[in-house]
Design an enzyme around this catalytic site. Structure first.
Site, PDB file in Angstrom:
ATOM      1  CE  LYS A 196     -40.214  34.035  92.711  1.00  0.00           C
ATOM      2  NZ  LYS A 196     -39.364  32.932  93.242  1.00  0.00           N
ATOM      3  NE  ARG A 206     -41.175  27.811  88.041  1.00  0.00           N
ATOM      4  CZ  ARG A 206     -42.464  28.102  88.167  1.00  0.00           C
ATOM      5  NH1 ARG A 206     -43.373  27.346  87.438  1.00  0.00           N
ATOM      6  NH2 ARG A 206     -42.813  29.178  88.877  1.00  0.00           N
ATOM      7  NE  ARG A 218     -42.011  28.225  91.934  1.00  0.00           N
ATOM      8  CZ  ARG A 218     -41.382  26.921  92.062  1.00  0.00           C
ATOM      9  NH1 ARG A 218     -42.039  25.959  93.185  1.00  0.00           N
ATOM     10  NH2 ARG A 218     -40.521  26.539  91.541  1.00  0.00           N
ATOM     11  CE  LYS A 249     -38.001  35.767  89.840  1.00  0.00           C
ATOM     12  NZ  LYS A 249     -37.497  34.689  90.783  1.00  0.00           N
TER      13      LYS A 249
HETATM   14  C1  PBG Z   1     -37.237  30.040  92.936  1.00  0.00           C
HETATM   15  C2  PBG Z   1     -36.812  31.269  91.912  1.00  0.00           C
HETATM   16  C3  PBG Z   1     -37.388  31.512  90.564  1.00  0.00           C
HETATM   17  C4  PBG Z   1     -36.943  32.430  89.982  1.00  0.00           C
HETATM   18  C5  PBG Z   1     -35.995  32.837  90.869  1.00  0.00           C
HETATM   19  N1  PBG Z   1     -35.913  32.212  91.928  1.00  0.00           N
HETATM   20  C6  PBG Z   1     -38.368  30.594  89.851  1.00  0.00           C
HETATM   21  C7  PBG Z   1     -39.779  30.078  90.331  1.00  0.00           C
HETATM   22  O1  PBG Z   1     -40.199  30.892  91.396  1.00  0.00           O
HETATM   23  O2  PBG Z   1     -40.423  29.339  90.236  1.00  0.00           O
HETATM   24  C8  PBG Z   1     -37.286  32.976  88.639  1.00  0.00           C
HETATM   25  C9  PBG Z   1     -35.889  33.505  87.716  1.00  0.00           C
HETATM   26  C10 PBG Z   1     -36.182  33.789  86.350  1.00  0.00           C
HETATM   27  O3  PBG Z   1     -37.063  33.093  85.835  1.00  0.00           O
HETATM   28  O4  PBG Z   1     -35.135  34.050  85.806  1.00  0.00           O
HETATM   29  N2  PBG Z   1     -37.758  30.524  93.889  1.00  0.00           N
END
Ligand code: PBG
Length: 325
Positions: A196, A206, A218, A249
Site C-alpha cells: 500500500k 479520507r 502516512r 493499492k
Molecule cells: C485506511 C485506508 C485508506 C484507504 C483504504 N483504507 C486511506 C488511507 O490510507 O489514508 C484508501 C481507499 C481509497 O482511497 O479508496 N487505512
C-alpha cells in the site's frame, strides 16, 4: 517475416474476431464493492468528491449491500467511521461498536454476500493515524499490531468473512493470524493490503472514512510510490506471515507492481482502484471530457491484464451489471 506477410489487422477485422482474440476478460466474480458505515439511522450522506458514493447508517448500508448482492457483486469491503474516536481506537475493538453492528446486520440480511472488513485504526482514532501515536508523534508499531489483532478478532466474531488489514504496520498479519487462531477463527482469511503506497489518490476516501491524519502524513508506514522492489519484499513477508490474499493499492499508477507481484506469489492478487482513481473518471465524465463507461472498463481491463485476480472498485455494482447484461 514482417510486413506485408505479417498483418496483425487480419484478426481485428470484425467484432467476432476481436472477441475471439481477446486475451483479458472481466468477470463479475472478480469485483469487491467498498461500503462506508456511519452512526445514526436513515443516514445517506453523499460524499461530495465521490459522486454516487455515500456514508450510510447501518440500516441504509444493509440496503446497499442487498442491492450490490442483487446486482451480482460477490463481496463488499466495509469501512466504519464511528462517532467516538480516541487514542486507542476503542470503537473498533468494541463488540457493540459501529463496525461490529454493521457486519452483523449485513451478514444477517445477505448471508451469501461475502463481507470483507477493513481492519485499521485510522477511522476510530482521534489523531487519524493507522497505529498508536507515541508522545513525540512517532507511530508505535508493536503495540499497534496487538490492537489491530483485537480489531480483527472483533470483526471475525461479528461475522466478517475475511479481515483486511490496511494499516501497513510490520508484523500485523502474523499477529492477526495468531490471535484469530487462538480464539477459534482459524478459518477466517486475511486479505492483506500488502503493498500500500502513500498515495495522493486516497484524498476523496479520507472524506468518506473521516480518516485524514490530524498531523503529519502516512509516509512512515505506507510505501514510497517509487519503490517496486520493496513492494515485493512487503508482499513476500505478508505471504510468509499467513496472508491468504495480497493486495496492491492504488491500482492504476502501479500496474507494474501488480504484474511483478502476480509473478512472485501463488496466492491471489487483489488490486484496489482507489477513491482518487474513481473521482478522476467521474469528474472528467461529468464535464463530458471522457466516456465514463469506456474509461471504467478500460482501466479495469488494464488492472486485470497487469495480473490482478480480483479488483476492489467503487464502480463494482455498475460494472457487474454491464458484464451481466
Ligand atoms: C485506511 C485506508 C485508506 C484507504 C483504504 N483504507 C486511506 C488511507 O490510507 O489514508 C484508501 C481507499 C481509497 O482511497 O479508496 N487505512
Amino acid at each position: 517475416m514482417g510486413f506485408p506477410q505479417d498483418r496483425p489487422r487480419r484478426t481485428r477485422q470484425s467484432d467476432v474476431w476481436r472477441r475471439m482474440m481477446r486475451e483479458t476478460h472481466l468477470t463479475p466474480d472478480a469485483f469487491i464493492y467498498p461500503l462506508f458505515v456511519v452512526p445514526g439511522r436513515a443516514v445517506r450522506h453523499a460524499i461530495e468528491s465521490m459522486p454516487g458514493i455515500f456514508q450510510l447508517s447501518v440500516d441504509e448500508v444493509v440496503k446497499d449491500a442487498k442491492a450490490a448482492a442483487a446486482a451480482g457483486v460477490p463481496a463488499v469491503l466495509l469501512f466504519a467511521a464511528p462517532a467516538h474516536k480516541d487514542a486507542r481506537a476503542t470503537s473498533a475493538t468494541d463488540p457493540k461498536g459501529l463496525a461490529a453492528q454493521a457486519i452483523a446486520a449485513i451478514k444477517e440480511a445477505c448471508p451469501q454476500l461475502l463481507l470483507w472488513a477493513d481492519v485499521c485504526l485510522c477511522g476510530a482514532t482521534d489523531h487519524g493515524h493507522c497505529g498508536h501515536v507515541l508522545a513525540h508523534g512517532a507511530i508505535d508499531n508493536d503495540s499497534s499490531i496487538q490492537t489491530l489483532a483485537e480489531v480483527a478478532l472483533n470483526y471475525a466474531r461479528a461475522g466478517a468473512d475475511a479481515v483486511a488489514p490496511s494499516d501497513m504496520m510490520d508484523g500485523r498479519v502474523a499477529a492477526i493470524r495468531a490471535r484469530l487462531d487462538a480464539q477459534g477463527h482459524a478459518t477466517t482469511p486475511i486479505v492483506s493490503y500488502a503493498a500500500k503506497f502513500a498515495s495522493s489518490f486516497y484524498g476523496p476516501f479520507r472524506e468518506a472514512a473521516e480518516s485524514a491524519p490530524a498531523f503529519g502524513d502516512r509516509r512512515s508506514y505506507q510505501m514510497d510510490p517509487a519503490n517496486a522492489r520493496e513492494a515485493l519484499r512487503e508482499v513476500l513477508l505478508d505471504v510468509e506471515e499467513g496472508a491468504d490474499l495480497v493486495m496492491v493499492k492504488p491500482a492504476g499508477p502501479y500496474l507494474d507492481v501488480i504484474r511483478q507481484v502476480r509473478d512472485a506469489v501463488r496466492v491471489p492478487v487483489v488490486a484496489y482502484q482507489v477513491s482518487g482513481e474513481f473521482s478522476l473518471i467521474k469528474a472528467a465524465a461529468a464535464r463530458g471530457w471522457i466516456d465514463e463507461r469506456a474509461a471504467v472498463l478500460e482501466t479495469l481491463t488494464g488492472i486485470r491484464r497487469a495480473g490482478a485476480d480480483l479488483i476492489i472498485s467503487y464502480f463494482a455494482p455498475e460494472v457487474v451489471q454491464w458484464l451481466r447484461a
